[in-house]
Design a protein around this motif. Structure first.
Motif, PDB file in Angstrom:
ATOM      1  N   SER A  40       0.868  -1.127   0.144  1.00  0.00           N
ATOM      2  CA  SER A  40      -0.008  -0.038   0.112  1.00  0.00           C
ATOM      3  C   SER A  40       1.011   1.117   0.058  1.00  0.00           C
ATOM      4  O   SER A  40       1.434   1.853   0.999  1.00  0.00           O
ATOM      5  N   SER A  41       1.262   1.896  -1.238  1.00  0.00           N
ATOM      6  CA  SER A  41       2.140   2.941  -1.108  1.00  0.00           C
ATOM      7  C   SER A  41       1.461   3.856  -2.308  1.00  0.00           C
ATOM      8  O   SER A  41       0.692   3.348  -3.305  1.00  0.00           O
ATOM      9  N   TRP A  42       2.056   5.088  -2.374  1.00  0.00           N
ATOM     10  CA  TRP A  42       1.718   5.972  -3.533  1.00  0.00           C
ATOM     11  C   TRP A  42       2.923   7.318  -3.655  1.00  0.00           C
ATOM     12  O   TRP A  42       3.339   7.656  -2.526  1.00  0.00           O
ATOM     13  N   GLY A  43       3.523   6.992  -4.992  1.00  0.00           N
ATOM     14  CA  GLY A  43       4.663   7.919  -5.081  1.00  0.00           C
ATOM     15  C   GLY A  43       4.326   9.399  -4.900  1.00  0.00           C
ATOM     16  O   GLY A  43       3.335   9.956  -5.068  1.00  0.00           O
ATOM     17  N   GLY A  44       5.342   9.970  -4.261  1.00  0.00           N
ATOM     18  CA  GLY A  44       5.445  11.379  -4.236  1.00  0.00           C
ATOM     19  C   GLY A  44       4.625  11.972  -2.933  1.00  0.00           C
ATOM     20  O   GLY A  44       4.495  13.250  -2.695  1.00  0.00           O
TER      21      GLY A  44
ATOM     22  N   VAL B  86       5.607  -4.373   9.856  1.00  0.00           N
ATOM     23  CA  VAL B  86       5.349  -3.376   9.015  1.00  0.00           C
ATOM     24  C   VAL B  86       6.640  -3.036   8.211  1.00  0.00           C
ATOM     25  O   VAL B  86       7.682  -2.857   9.146  1.00  0.00           O
ATOM     26  N   LEU B  87       6.910  -2.798   6.880  1.00  0.00           N
ATOM     27  CA  LEU B  87       7.913  -2.136   6.178  1.00  0.00           C
ATOM     28  C   LEU B  87       7.488  -0.829   5.652  1.00  0.00           C
ATOM     29  O   LEU B  87       6.574  -0.657   5.165  1.00  0.00           O
ATOM     30  N   TRP B  88       8.672   0.079   5.866  1.00  0.00           N
ATOM     31  CA  TRP B  88       8.335   1.585   5.526  1.00  0.00           C
ATOM     32  C   TRP B  88       9.377   2.100   4.871  1.00  0.00           C
ATOM     33  O   TRP B  88      10.473   1.919   5.182  1.00  0.00           O
ATOM     34  N   TYR B  89       8.989   2.665   3.603  1.00  0.00           N
ATOM     35  CA  TYR B  89      10.102   3.219   2.736  1.00  0.00           C
ATOM     36  C   TYR B  89       9.473   4.472   2.108  1.00  0.00           C
ATOM     37  O   TYR B  89       8.817   4.627   1.318  1.00  0.00           O
ATOM     38  N   GLN B  90       9.931   5.573   2.986  1.00  0.00           N
ATOM     39  CA  GLN B  90       9.390   6.992   2.724  1.00  0.00           C
ATOM     40  C   GLN B  90      10.213   7.878   3.328  1.00  0.00           C
ATOM     41  O   GLN B  90      10.852   7.826   4.237  1.00  0.00           O
ATOM     42  N   GLY B  91      10.015   9.355   2.764  1.00  0.00           N
ATOM     43  CA  GLY B  91      10.857  10.517   3.369  1.00  0.00           C
ATOM     44  C   GLY B  91      11.235  11.485   2.529  1.00  0.00           C
ATOM     45  O   GLY B  91      11.390  12.694   2.736  1.00  0.00           O
ATOM     46  N   GLU B  92      11.091  10.982   1.019  1.00  0.00           N
ATOM     47  CA  GLU B  92      11.824  11.875   0.095  1.00  0.00           C
ATOM     48  C   GLU B  92      10.932  13.031   0.115  1.00  0.00           C
ATOM     49  O   GLU B  92      11.451  14.135  -0.221  1.00  0.00           O
ATOM     50  N   ALA B  93       9.614  13.100   0.149  1.00  0.00           N
ATOM     51  CA  ALA B  93       8.762  14.004   0.097  1.00  0.00           C
ATOM     52  C   ALA B  93       8.656  15.097   1.507  1.00  0.00           C
ATOM     53  O   ALA B  93       8.286  16.033   1.066  1.00  0.00           O
ATOM     54  N   ASN B  94       9.512  14.404   2.564  1.00  0.00           N
ATOM     55  CA  ASN B  94       9.595  15.148   3.652  1.00  0.00           C
ATOM     56  C   ASN B  94      10.947  15.901   3.766  1.00  0.00           C
ATOM     57  O   ASN B  94      11.259  16.723   4.751  1.00  0.00           O
ATOM     58  N   ALA B  95      11.804  15.389   3.042  1.00  0.00           N
ATOM     59  CA  ALA B  95      13.243  15.956   3.331  1.00  0.00           C
ATOM     60  C   ALA B  95      13.591  17.172   2.889  1.00  0.00           C
ATOM     61  O   ALA B  95      12.667  17.655   1.810  1.00  0.00           O
TER      62      ALA B  95
END
Length: 518
Positions: free
Chosen positions: A203-207, A303-312
């Motif tokens: 369950s992910s969504w780019g950007g 759970v696995l989480w790969y996110q942060g680019e939009a907050n960096a």
């Protein structure tokens, strides 16, 4: 239509959500036949060794019978038309049929029992196997019928939803290309080590930033929530002008792309059009409502989480804010599932040039903010500082990213004899013109991969940073610079795109760090 709601941040957003949820529940009471969520469908994987909920909808007070293996449970739908049973633990490896009977009968075929993990985040979680390295070879090798993936369809909602769209896919050469690469390579490692079925819910969504993935309750207590809404209003007001600029950039790109194709040259990267800032995927809690809330209750291992680019990009203050946000997200998801502190493993952002950052170190601060999340119990961080792509925010070495996430689970959850972490800075001692660094997780000894150690810098009391010479001394590192006679602080890998080569004997990289807090 302007989708952004001008709201009192502590009242109207949630009042609207409650109203929408009430309407959704009213619709559910119209069910006349037994219905299951999309998660409970052919080829599903149920978590082994734990009591597993099964739920759905039916006519109010309708009797519902659930059968699987030797278990038979009978319940009734409540006033809202919802029913739920709790299965006794099932053994890993079982291949079963789930039957649900009310006024009608539903049969779910090819149900496996094994390990279930949820993977979420933005584009680097969403990047598919067909976009990762060596796809043709991976496609040929993808004969893993006991690995299944359920991909949640993109959706956003101002109110919590009970259902999502998606289906379980069995892993083989014709399906693996559309799997989340990081999640698939994680699952493959788990499957090959444990020899049990693996179910992966993607369950992910780019950007997307982190705030849309948080529950309304978690955001309501977040100190920056009012400022978030105010910033969103400003983004909406500025969008028409920004949209014109993006449109012009896209037209210019089309001309350059056509010229490049005519000359048999590589086509330049297409400018990204994020769309209106009040689109649902950017709005607080709306992805949680539509893409996480419907999953709550499905029994997971973690759970696995790969996110942060939009907050960096916010420097030290932004990194500290992200630590708070992700800590709240973890707490909120754990509270929703009511499974205690289940494992929550995440990928630290990789090396990337980030030409738009004049400071050249915004991602360094952000990685530090991610590392500080490890203070939350039962979390783990997979480093990707050496497997990024300087010119691409979407690095393709997802095999290694998935493997490193899997190492955390194999060690922390399944108690396998694997080394799961690279060297972690512990403490330092100043000795004249040099600083001595000590590390945890130096399993197999510290290693300078590919030559002398790189990416170290030192500073004296003047706070001016200079490139340092670094050498191994057993399980420590000695750092010095001819430019600094009395160093007081050290940084390692402190850049957006550092060339890091400090590893341990298990070939896992050291995490970037700094000893200063200036």
């Amino acid at each position: 239509m302007n989708h952004f709601m001008k709201l009192n941040p502590q009242k109207n957003f949630f009042s609207y959500s409650i109203l929408a949820l009430a309407l959704a529940l009213a619709v559910q009471t119209t069910f006349a036949e037994v219905k299951l969520p999309a998660l409970f469908s052919d080829h599903m994987v149920l978590q082994s060794g734990e009591r597993v909920p099964v739920w759905g909808w039916a006519k109010t007070n309708e009797t519902v019978t659930v059968e699987i293996g030797t278990q038979k449970l009978v319940t009734g739908a409540d006033a809202a038309g919802k029913w739920r049973v709790l299965l006794e633990p099932l053994p890993a490896g079982a291949n079963l049929t789930l039957t649900v009977r009310g006024e009608n009968t539903l049969t779910v075929q090819d149900v496996l029992v094994g390990e279930v993990w949820l993977g979420s985040g933005q584009s680097n979680m969403g990047l598919q196997v067909k976009e990762a390295n060596q796809f043709e070879a991976e496609k040929v090798a993808a004969n893993f019928p006991e690995i299944r993936m359920f991909t949640v369809a993109h959706a956003a909602s101002p109110a919590a939803r009970e259902e999502c769209a998606g289906r379980w896919e069995v892993c083989h050469s014709n399906t693996v290309g559309n799997f989340s690469a990081a999640l698939y390579f994680f699952g493959r490692e788990i499957h090959q080590h444990l020899k049990v079925p693996v179910g992966l819910i993607h369950s992910s969504w780019g950007g997307t930033p982190i705030q849309p993935w948080m529950s309304g309750e978690a955001l309501q207590t977040y100190p920056g929530y009012a400022a978030l809404l105010e910033r969103k209003q400003k983004e909406v007001a500025a969008w028409p002008e920004r949209e014109q600029k993006i449109t012009a950039e896209l037209k210019a790109w089309e001309l350059k792309a056509a010229e490049a194709k005519a000359a048999n040259q590589s086509v330049p990267a297409k400018p990204w059009n994020p769309g209106p800032p009040d689109s649902g995927q950017y709005m607080p809690a709306q992805l949680y409502n539509a893409m996480i809330h419907p999953l709550i209750g499905y029994r997971l291992r973690g759970v696995l989480w790969y996110q942060g680019e939009a907050n960096a990009g916010g420097g030290a203050a932004g990194a500290s804010d992200y630590t708070d946000l992700q800590s709240r997200l973890i707490a909120g998801w754990r509270e929703a599932w009511n499974l205690g502190d289940f494992p929550f493993y995440f990928a630290q952002l990789p090396n990337w040039n980030n030409d738009g950052d004049r400071s050249s170190n915004s991602w360094a601060f952000f990685r530090e903010g991610q590392a500080n999340i490890l203070k939350v119990p039962n979390t783990g961080m997979a480093l990707t500082i050496d497997i990024g792509d300087s010119g691409n925010i979407h690095p393709k070495k997802k095999q290694e990213a998935g493997r490193r996430l899997a190492l955390l689970a194999l060690a922390g959850v399944y108690h396998q004899a694997v080394i799961s972490q690279g060297p972690q800075f512990w403490k330092h001692e100043t000795n004249g013109a040099a600083i001595k660094l000590y590390f945890l997780h130096a399993a197999g000894g510290l290693v300078a991969r590919g030559g002398p150690l790189k990416s170290f810098a030192v500073a004296g009391k003047d706070k001016q940073w200079h490139t340092a010479e670094a050498r191994l001394d057993g399980d420590t590192v000695i750092v010095s610079s001819k430019e600094v006679s009395q160093p007081v602080a050290v940084r390692y890998g402190w850049a957006n795109d550092p060339d890091c080569n400090l590893f341990n004997g298990a070939d896992l990289p050291a995490s970037p760090f700094r000893t200063d807090r200036w």
